[in-house]
Design a protein around this motif. Structure first.
Motif, mmCIF file in Angstrom:
data_model
loop_
_atom_site.group_PDB
_atom_site.id
_atom_site.type_symbol
_atom_site.label_atom_id
_atom_site.label_comp_id
_atom_site.label_asym_id
_atom_site.label_seq_id
_atom_site.Cartn_x
_atom_site.Cartn_y
_atom_site.Cartn_z
ATOM 1 N N THR A 35 0.970 -1.333 -0.116
ATOM 2 C CA THR A 35 0.044 0.001 0.148
ATOM 3 C C THR A 35 0.876 1.337 0.073
ATOM 4 N N LYS A 36 0.579 2.302 -0.739
ATOM 5 C CA LYS A 36 1.402 3.318 -1.004
ATOM 6 C C LYS A 36 0.631 4.450 -0.404
ATOM 7 N N ARG A 37 1.404 5.439 0.169
ATOM 8 C CA ARG A 37 0.543 6.813 0.629
ATOM 9 C C ARG A 37 -0.236 7.503 -0.102
ATOM 10 N N LEU A 66 -5.551 10.428 4.213
ATOM 11 C CA LEU A 66 -5.524 11.857 5.142
ATOM 12 C C LEU A 66 -4.794 11.693 6.291
ATOM 13 N N ASP A 67 -4.679 10.438 6.834
ATOM 14 C CA ASP A 67 -3.864 10.172 8.155
ATOM 15 C C ASP A 67 -3.430 8.696 7.923
ATOM 16 N N LYS A 68 -2.081 8.714 7.795
ATOM 17 C CA LYS A 68 -1.422 7.405 7.585
ATOM 18 C C LYS A 68 -1.704 6.330 8.685
ATOM 19 N N THR A 69 -2.068 6.981 10.029
ATOM 20 C CA THR A 69 -2.258 5.656 10.926
ATOM 21 C C THR A 69 -3.695 5.438 10.904
ATOM 22 N N ASP A 70 -4.369 5.824 10.046
ATOM 23 C CA ASP A 70 -5.942 5.481 9.908
ATOM 24 C C ASP A 70 -5.811 4.276 9.183
ATOM 25 N N THR A 71 -6.195 2.918 9.818
ATOM 26 C CA THR A 71 -6.087 1.475 8.651
ATOM 27 C C THR A 71 -7.519 1.292 8.226
ATOM 28 N N GLU A 102 -11.338 7.083 11.013
ATOM 29 C CA GLU A 102 -11.955 5.865 10.754
ATOM 30 C C GLU A 102 -13.052 5.475 10.131
ATOM 31 N N ASP A 103 -13.273 6.329 9.014
ATOM 32 C CA ASP A 103 -14.443 6.336 8.253
ATOM 33 C C ASP A 103 -15.703 6.515 8.836
ATOM 34 N N ASN A 104 -15.643 7.336 10.160
ATOM 35 C CA ASN A 104 -16.782 7.819 10.592
ATOM 36 C C ASN A 104 -17.266 9.019 9.938
ATOM 37 N N TRP A 105 -16.279 9.911 9.333
ATOM 38 C CA TRP A 105 -16.834 11.086 8.517
ATOM 39 C C TRP A 105 -16.467 10.676 7.050
#
Length: 358
Positions: A35-37, A66-71, A102-105
């Motif tokens: 997976t690339k950024r 948007l956030d690389k820590t958001d998986t 986390e796909d909440n928005w």
């Protein structure tokens, strides 16, 4: 005589529907790519339309986190399209779909400007026929959604459009108009992926309000409903997709707020002839994949309209059917571009696609 609506055929068909879909691993590939950024690509645009003639341009676009820590959130999508046509029309648009927290928005932003030299059908004269017109337009559409429970999103939105139209042979007086729309939307999304779903449902309901206190000349309301269903085929390699769509005008619907058969609502109609206050359609599409990056689609459907200025058009059945080619645009994400060809009732059309039709 009523004013003529600018129909951004070249914009709405390929771009607007690309907002509502996201990443998937290639079901045909046995090894998942790293997976690339950011995934970036530039797609050439070449197309033909019976109204706009030959069209060409370029579409740079990218998918990113948007956030690389958001998986959990799918990758977001942003792009710019620049298109020029042989009949001296041009369109420039920016399309953006963002997933975060986390796909909440979920949020989307669509900006467009252009000049369309097109045609519209007039039947209340001695010789009913198509007449040319030119419209300069600017458009803004923004919406924001919040997940309230699993798979259910609720949101608000705003849409602005400004039109400056001049008509051939002064068949109508030139007009300058604008619309300001407020939107409430609810979406149930159980799809396994959003750019290329193989199973699940997407149910979407939108209420658009054009109140006079918000700068509109005429108060109007529209309800737009969509139900898309996806079935995996051939052990998940292919997809069978079905769709119901209804656009219902309520109250005093002006010409600018009418809907037209064509584009995602039954491919095969590019002249803009059949338009009215509301539209209902049913479609089905089979998506056949071969190799790692290519695929074919076959589709068919029926539509009807009501509230047309030409009464003989109301509540008739308008079929459309065709086929298309798909090519995977990004290495690490299942996101297709392609070209569809379709025929309708006395009409036909070619459609360059970014993402799937639905």
């Amino acid at each position: 005589m009523k004013k003529v609506l600018l129909v951004f055929i070249i914009l709405i068909l390929p771009y607007y529907k690309a907002w509502t879909q996201t990443k998937i691993s290639d079901s045909i590939s046995t090894a998942k790519a790293k997976t690339k950024r950011v995934d970036f690509n530039v797609m050439p645009y070449i197309n033909y339309n019976r109204t706009l003639d030959f069209m060409f341009g370029a579409i740079p676009m990218m998918m990113y986190k948007l956030d690389k820590t958001d998986t959990i959130s799918p990758k977001s999508l942003s792009g710019i399209s620049a298109v020029y046509t042989i009949n001296k029309s041009y369109f420039i648009a920016s399309f953006n779909k963002w997933y975060f927290k986390e796909d909440n928005w979920r949020a989307q932003l669509f900006l467009a400007t252009g000049n369309q030299n097109a045609q519209f059908f007039v039947d209340d004269i001695d010789v009913p026929d198509f007449y040319d017109y030119g419209t300069k337009a600017n458009m803004i559409n923004f919406s924001l959604q919040r997940k309230v429970i699993k798979a259910l999103y609720v949101g608000i939105g705003y849409a602005y459009a400004h039109y400056d139209t001049k008509y051939e042979d002064d068949i109508e007086p030139g007009s300058v108009s604008h619309t300001n729309g407020l939107q409430l939307n609810v979406m149930y999304d159980s799809r396994d992926e959003v750019y290329y779903p193989t199973k699940g449902d997407k149910i979407k309901l939108r209420w658009l309000n054009y109140p006079t206190w918000f700068g509109n000349d005429i108060s109007a309301n529209k309800i737009i409903s969509e139900y898309d269903k996806y079935f995996p085929m051939r052990n998940g390699i292919d997809v069978f997709a079905a769709r119901f769509s209804g656009k219902f005008g309520l109250g005093n619907i002006a010409f600018e707020q009418q809907t037209t058969i064509g584009g995602n609502d039954i491919r095969g109609y590019s002249e803009g002839k059949y338009r009215g206050d509301g539209l209902i359609d049913l479609q089905a599409e089979y998506r056949y994949n071969f190799g790692k990056k290519m695929g074919l689609v076959g589709f068919a459907g029926l539509a009807t309209i009501y509230g047309s200025d030409t009464e003989s058009f109301n509540w008739k059945l308008y079929p459309g059917a065709g086929a298309g080619f798909r090519y995977r645009a990004f290495k690490t994400e299942k996101f297709n571009v392609g070209l569809d060809a379709a025929v309708g009732k006395g009409d036909w059309g070619l459609y360059f696609r970014i993402g799937e039709a639905f």
